[in-house]
Design an enzyme around this catalytic site. Sequence first.
Site, PDB file in Angstrom:
ATOM      1  CE  LYS A 133     -58.571  25.841  11.910  1.00 48.06           C
ATOM      2  NZ  LYS A 133     -57.389  24.920  11.320  1.00 48.06           N
ATOM      3  CE  LYS A 136     -57.375  20.720   3.817  1.00 50.00           C
ATOM      4  NZ  LYS A 136     -57.519  21.181   5.412  1.00 50.00           N
ATOM      5  CE  LYS A 180     -51.176  22.324   6.303  1.00 51.29           C
ATOM      6  NZ  LYS A 180     -51.993  23.015   8.490  1.00 51.29           N
TER       7      LYS A 180
END
Length: 335
Positions: free
Chosen positions: A200, A197, A115
């Site tokens: 969302k 992956k 992230k």
Amino acid sequence: MEQGKKTILSGIQPSGDLTLGSYLGALKSWVELSEEYNCYYMLADLHSITVRQVPADLRRRTLTQVAVYVAAGLDPEKNVLFVQSHVPAHAELAWVLNCYTMFGELSRMTQFKDKSAKNAENINAGLFTYPVLMAADILLYQADLVPVGADQKQHVEICRDIATRFNGIYGDVFRLPEPFIPRSGARIMSLTSPEHKMSKSDTDPNGCVYLLDKPEDIMRKFKKAVTDSDTERCVHYDPAAKPGVANLMTIYSVATGKSLDEIEAEFSGLGYGAFKPRVGEAVVELFRPIREETDRLLQDKAYLEGICRAGAEKASCAAERTLRKVYKKVGFAAR
Ligand code: ATP
Ligand code: LTN
């Protein structure tokens, strides 16, 4: 909560619309486990602001996500459904646990590294201490089991390490939780880049199938899904050599209950052109009842808000019990 039953806690961030990954990796197991356990299922809104959110969208998605939980089969009378920010004990225990978590162990978290790379302009302290808040979520309820996708296993492990360290100093305060990772569906990959992956908050909407997508959008995304350049176009399970096809086979398998061998036999000699729309159709049918019920529930905002209010009350009651014990153990003066 029923005596004698073990406890589950899990959560999903309202950071985007829920995807096929959130469903197969988490929500589906939540429903399957909900009869056997006392379950606390949370909307992790505190976690979601570690990445910048549009406030109105976050609020709207939070209520929609409650509707999806119920539509997917979680009975709000039997499960405690609640919004994390409605239960202040989460933030309070997270602060205490921050003081029992090492900088070095947080630096090793792969989600933090991923992230940080994706949000280079906003590597905030919350992103770094994210696993500590997650540990607080789990430990407050003395959870035995934490159903999550494979990407969250490392966070459940650090939660156990923090709890073990704390218990080592103060005695048995926290129960050590186990992760529960579904056998298949643990890691659903993007349809456009199967080495990543499905997530969302992905910027490519074609890689991601949303639970509330219209059937025609689901079909379009599956028809366009990346496969490989195998000239035989053979539907065969080999995640290393054929990651796109392996991902589609996993999805089809979890959606229909068919084994990988049965799927290989079903599409033998038929190629990707026949296979991809069939996977799309299976997902359309899997999601249809959930989407229709979500649409119906969203008409009644007061009902959904009532679920959150009742959930927060029940959750607070359990969470406060643990928090009071922790405050006493660390030496805070009685209030
Ligand atoms: P974000 O993109 O905001 O980080 P996310 O899509 O990765 O979100 P989370 O809210 O972090 O989703 O995850 C919710 C739950 O769903 C977690 O238990 C996670 O492990 C699981 N999950 C998410 N994506 C997948 C996936 N692609 N395959 C399997 N499980 C998944
Ligand atoms: N970090 C999780 C969401 C989450 C969670 C939790 C999952 C927040 N708190 C507690 C299990 C238990 C994620 O899916 N990214």
